[in-house]
Enzyme design. Structure first.
Site, short mmCIF file in Angstrom:
data_model
loop_
_atom_site.label_atom_id
_atom_site.label_comp_id
_atom_site.label_asym_id
_atom_site.label_seq_id
_atom_site.Cartn_x
_atom_site.Cartn_y
_atom_site.Cartn_z
N TYR A 218 -4.50 8.21 -9.69
CA TYR A 218 -4.89 7.73 -8.36
C TYR A 218 -4.18 6.43 -7.99
O TYR A 218 -4.69 5.67 -7.15
CB TYR A 218 -6.41 7.54 -8.31
CG TYR A 218 -7.18 8.83 -8.08
CD1 TYR A 218 -6.89 9.67 -7.00
CD2 TYR A 218 -8.23 9.20 -8.93
CE1 TYR A 218 -7.60 10.85 -6.79
CE2 TYR A 218 -8.95 10.38 -8.71
CZ TYR A 218 -8.62 11.19 -7.63
OH TYR A 218 -9.33 12.35 -7.41
N GLU B 75 1.70 15.03 -10.68
CA GLU B 75 0.36 15.20 -11.25
C GLU B 75 0.37 16.25 -12.38
O GLU B 75 -0.31 16.06 -13.39
CB GLU B 75 -0.63 15.59 -10.14
CG GLU B 75 -0.84 14.44 -9.17
CD GLU B 75 -1.58 14.81 -7.89
OE1 GLU B 75 -1.75 13.93 -7.04
OE2 GLU B 75 -1.96 15.99 -7.72
N LYS C 203 -13.68 18.23 -10.32
CA LYS C 203 -14.11 16.89 -10.71
C LYS C 203 -15.45 16.95 -11.47
O LYS C 203 -16.09 18.01 -11.51
CB LYS C 203 -14.23 16.03 -9.44
CG LYS C 203 -12.88 15.83 -8.72
CD LYS C 203 -13.07 15.03 -7.44
CE LYS C 203 -11.72 14.73 -6.80
NZ LYS C 203 -11.89 13.93 -5.55
N HIS D 70 -10.07 18.15 -6.57
CA HIS D 70 -8.81 17.50 -6.20
C HIS D 70 -7.71 18.55 -6.08
O HIS D 70 -7.68 19.50 -6.86
CB HIS D 70 -8.40 16.49 -7.30
CG HIS D 70 -6.99 16.01 -7.13
ND1 HIS D 70 -6.66 14.95 -6.31
CD2 HIS D 70 -5.81 16.49 -7.61
CE1 HIS D 70 -5.35 14.79 -6.32
NE2 HIS D 70 -4.81 15.71 -7.11
N ASN E 65 -16.90 14.90 -3.98
CA ASN E 65 -16.32 15.99 -3.19
C ASN E 65 -15.71 17.10 -4.05
O ASN E 65 -14.82 17.82 -3.62
CB ASN E 65 -15.35 15.45 -2.13
CG ASN E 65 -14.17 14.73 -2.73
OD1 ASN E 65 -14.06 14.61 -3.95
ND2 ASN E 65 -13.28 14.26 -1.89
P1 IDP Z 1 -7.99 13.97 -1.22
O1 IDP Z 1 -8.78 14.10 -2.51
O2 IDP Z 1 -8.52 14.90 -0.15
O3 IDP Z 1 -6.49 14.08 -1.42
P2 IDP Z 1 -7.57 11.09 -0.90
O4 IDP Z 1 -7.49 10.36 0.39
O5 IDP Z 1 -6.30 11.27 -1.68
O6 IDP Z 1 -8.27 12.51 -0.63
O7 IDP Z 1 -8.63 10.32 -1.80
C1 IDP Z 1 -8.74 10.63 -3.17
C2 IDP Z 1 -10.20 10.68 -3.53
O8 IDP Z 1 -10.76 9.38 -3.39
C3 IDP Z 1 -11.07 11.56 -2.64
O9 IDP Z 1 -11.02 12.93 -2.99
C4 IDP Z 1 -12.44 10.98 -2.89
O10 IDP Z 1 -12.96 11.41 -4.15
C5 IDP Z 1 -12.12 9.49 -3.00
N1 IDP Z 1 -12.25 8.80 -1.70
C6 IDP Z 1 -11.41 8.84 -0.66
N2 IDP Z 1 -11.85 8.10 0.36
C7 IDP Z 1 -13.03 7.57 -0.07
C8 IDP Z 1 -13.99 6.69 0.55
O11 IDP Z 1 -13.84 6.24 1.68
N3 IDP Z 1 -15.07 6.37 -0.23
C9 IDP Z 1 -15.26 6.85 -1.48
N4 IDP Z 1 -14.38 7.67 -2.09
C10 IDP Z 1 -13.29 8.03 -1.38
MG MG Z 2 -5.17 12.83 -2.35
#
Ligand code: IDP
Ligand code: MG
Length: 150
Positions: free
Chosen positions: A51, A128, A11, A117, A114
């Site tokens: 997303y 994807e 990212k 992805h 984080n």
């Molecule tokens: P993942 O990336 O581990 O698959 P997902 O639940 O699919 O996690 O969420 C996609 C992305 O959305 C996360 O990697 C993060 O960047 C963002 N995200 C998820 N939950 C939150 C939140 O509670 N606050 C802010 N960003 C979030």
């Molecule tokens: Mg995800």
């Protein structure tokens, strides 16, 4: 274990943090094979499609803004069990909960930044990969070490 392909993306914060070499090195050392890679600034419409499962979530707007805030490195990695192997290497979505030794557990602190992805299932991976690469951009080639890994 079945050979799979998974979509992995460093990212914008991962690029700004100069984490590309570290992340790519981890996947290489694990034994996964790089099938495709592209540096791009994701257009907003593509970010929304990528997303789309999160479109009702309160953080969706911030998520689209974050993922379009700078270039990302889009990649496809292949290997036995590649989808779950890559997820395990990434660690928990929230870096506060990610185990040290994982990418997020070693490199990140905040769920909104984080680093990486990875597809969460073979079906998500197929969807994807097709969003970011045409079939002709996926490189099919042997690696000499493959017989030592599967
Ligand atoms: P993942 O990336 O581990 O698959 P997902 O639940 O699919 O996690 O969420 C996609 C992305 O959305 C996360 O990697 C993060 O960047 C963002 N995200 C998820 N939950 C939150 C939140 O509670 N606050 C802010 N960003 C979030
Ligand atoms: Mg995800």
């Amino acid at each position: 274990m079945e050979v799979q392909r998974t979509y992995v993306m460093v990212k914008p914060d991962g690029i700004q943090r100069r984490a590309l070499g570290d992340v790519i090195g981890r996947f290489e050392r694990r034994g996964l094979k790089l099938i495709a890679a592209r540096l791009l600034r994701i257009p907003a419409a593509l970010a929304q499609r990528h997303y789309s499962e999160h479109k009702e979530r309160p953080f969706f707007g911030d998520l689209v803004e974050y993922i379009t805030s700078g270039p990302v490195l889009a990649m496809v990695w292949e290997g036995p069990g590649a989808v779950s192997v890559a997820r395990a290497m990434m660690g928990a979505t929230d870096p506060q909960k990610a185990t040290p030794g994982t990418i997020r557990g070693d490199l990140a602190l905040d769920i909104g930044h984080n680093i990486i992805h990875g597809s969460d299932s073979p079906e998500s991976a197929a969807r994807e990969i097709s969003l970011f690469f045409s079939p002709a951009e996926l490189c099919d080639y042997p690696l000499v070490e493959e017989g030592w890994l599967s």
